[in-house]
Design an enzyme around this catalytic site. Sequence first.
Site, PDB file in Angstrom:
ATOM      1  CE  LYS A 189      -3.520  -2.833   0.127  1.00  9.79           C
ATOM      2  NZ  LYS A 189      -4.367  -3.347   1.168  1.00  9.79           N
TER       3      LYS A 189
HETATM    4  C1  LIG Z   1      -5.346  -4.449   1.592  1.00  8.37           C
HETATM    5  C2  LIG Z   1      -6.811  -4.251   1.679  1.00  8.37           C
HETATM    6  C3  LIG Z   1      -7.566  -4.594   2.812  1.00  8.37           C
HETATM    7  C4  LIG Z   1      -6.979  -5.321   3.975  1.00  8.37           C
HETATM    8  O1  LIG Z   1      -5.861  -4.704   4.482  1.00  8.37           O
HETATM    9  P1  LIG Z   1      -4.962  -5.442   5.580  1.00  8.37           P
HETATM   10  O2  LIG Z   1      -4.232  -4.301   6.232  1.00  8.37           O
HETATM   11  O3  LIG Z   1      -4.068  -6.369   4.849  1.00  8.37           O
HETATM   12  O4  LIG Z   1      -5.871  -6.134   6.524  1.00  8.37           O
HETATM   13  C5  LIG Z   1      -8.916  -4.294   2.821  1.00  8.37           C
HETATM   14  N1  LIG Z   1      -9.516  -3.707   1.778  1.00  8.37           N
HETATM   15  C6  LIG Z   1      -8.836  -3.388   0.659  1.00  8.37           C
HETATM   16  C7  LIG Z   1      -9.547  -2.725  -0.460  1.00  8.37           C
HETATM   17  C8  LIG Z   1      -7.470  -3.674   0.573  1.00  8.37           C
HETATM   18  O5  LIG Z   1      -6.801  -3.385  -0.545  1.00  8.37           O
END
Ligand SMILES: *Cc1c(COP(=O)(O)O)cnc(C)c1O
Length: 388
Positions: A189
């Site tokens: 991210k």
């Molecule tokens: C990555 C992601 C999540 C979950 O994130 P984590 O921190 O890995 O639990 C939820 N929703 C979306 C759209 C994501 O891209």
Amino acid sequence: MVLPYGRQDIQDGDVAAVLEVLKSDFLTQGPAVPIFEQAVSEFCGARHAVAVNSATSALHIALMALGVAAGDTVWTSPNTFVASSNAALYCGAEVDFVDIDLETYNMSISALKEKLEQSAALGVLPKVVIPVHLTGQPCDMQAIHELAQHYGFKVVEDASHAIGGRYLKNAIGNCDYSDITVFSFHPVKIVTTAEGGMALTNEPALAEQMALFRSHGITRDPSLMTRVPEGAWYYEQIALGYNYRMTDLHAALGISQMQRLQGYIDRRHEIADRYSRELSDLPLILPEQAEFAHSAYHLYVIRLDLDVIKPLTHAEVFQALRDRDILVNLHYIPVHTQPYYQNMGFKWGDFPNAEAYYKSAISIPMFPILSCEAQTKVISTLHEILAK
Ligand SMILES: *Cc1c(COP(=O)(O)O)cnc(C)c1O
């Protein structure tokens, strides 16, 4: 050289920040966590922030704080990671989806309106709607907010892709048009804490509830207790919560990364602009941006013009890129087509736009430390594969 679709940027300052915590008195939730919460809430312009160990946990405590339980329904986009909808299932609620718009790949406002009208007629409105800012481009939050006021549902923004992006010139996460906004700090991210997430809100009561659910439902705040504290050791469990805490090690990494957030977004835009220029003559559908959006560009998604590239297929183009060490990915397999969801009654055909998107989309390398040479390789490889 293998090129991933996304990659973290870890610098010496990040390493030093984590090492400093490692040598300190606090390893688990300590003084770094509220500093990180403040850095994010100030950047976004939200009043409160609750850091947790993942965005998945943040989505769960967000829905719990909004009172989602058995008998309720939560709607989200089928074009998302499974965590967005699983959070509702954790609460014992039902899930349903609203199909996407084929220009932005976000929840379609017209499909949402139509489904709300039908559901209102049947008397089964959703308790919460979770718009997902796919690729970092915000959904039309003003339109969703107006529908929320009219139909009486709550809004949780899944902004896992979108920290640093803007909606109508303001930071995503300010919660102007939602009850709660959730960020992810997974390494692919925008900024990372390794694993981590955060829930932002302007409502003190929601922040208090989420802080409680993050740590077992236990409070040390006498004003929340049902009895007079019996001594300095005293705490009370007043709800059923979880251990979703973020550690100080992770928070220290987050504080350090936040200093580079704006630079990351600027670099992601440079990369996106170059792709958009240099791929424009290929049989591809390139990402369109709504006029209200300044994307965080977590992803750069190309869609293949399947009729034009025939007999070449989506799977073949995907594999050809992988064979040349460009580790493209696909975001996302529509959630309603997952076996677990099909067992609940969803089927192929339910959300045709999300399915059409899935059959043509490819996420190509997009991360701030992608070099110019590496981007040149991605662009020339696509030209080579798609050349007639
Ligand atoms: C990555 C992601 C999540 C979950 O994130 P984590 O921190 O890995 O639990 C939820 N929703 C979306 C759209 C994501 O891209």
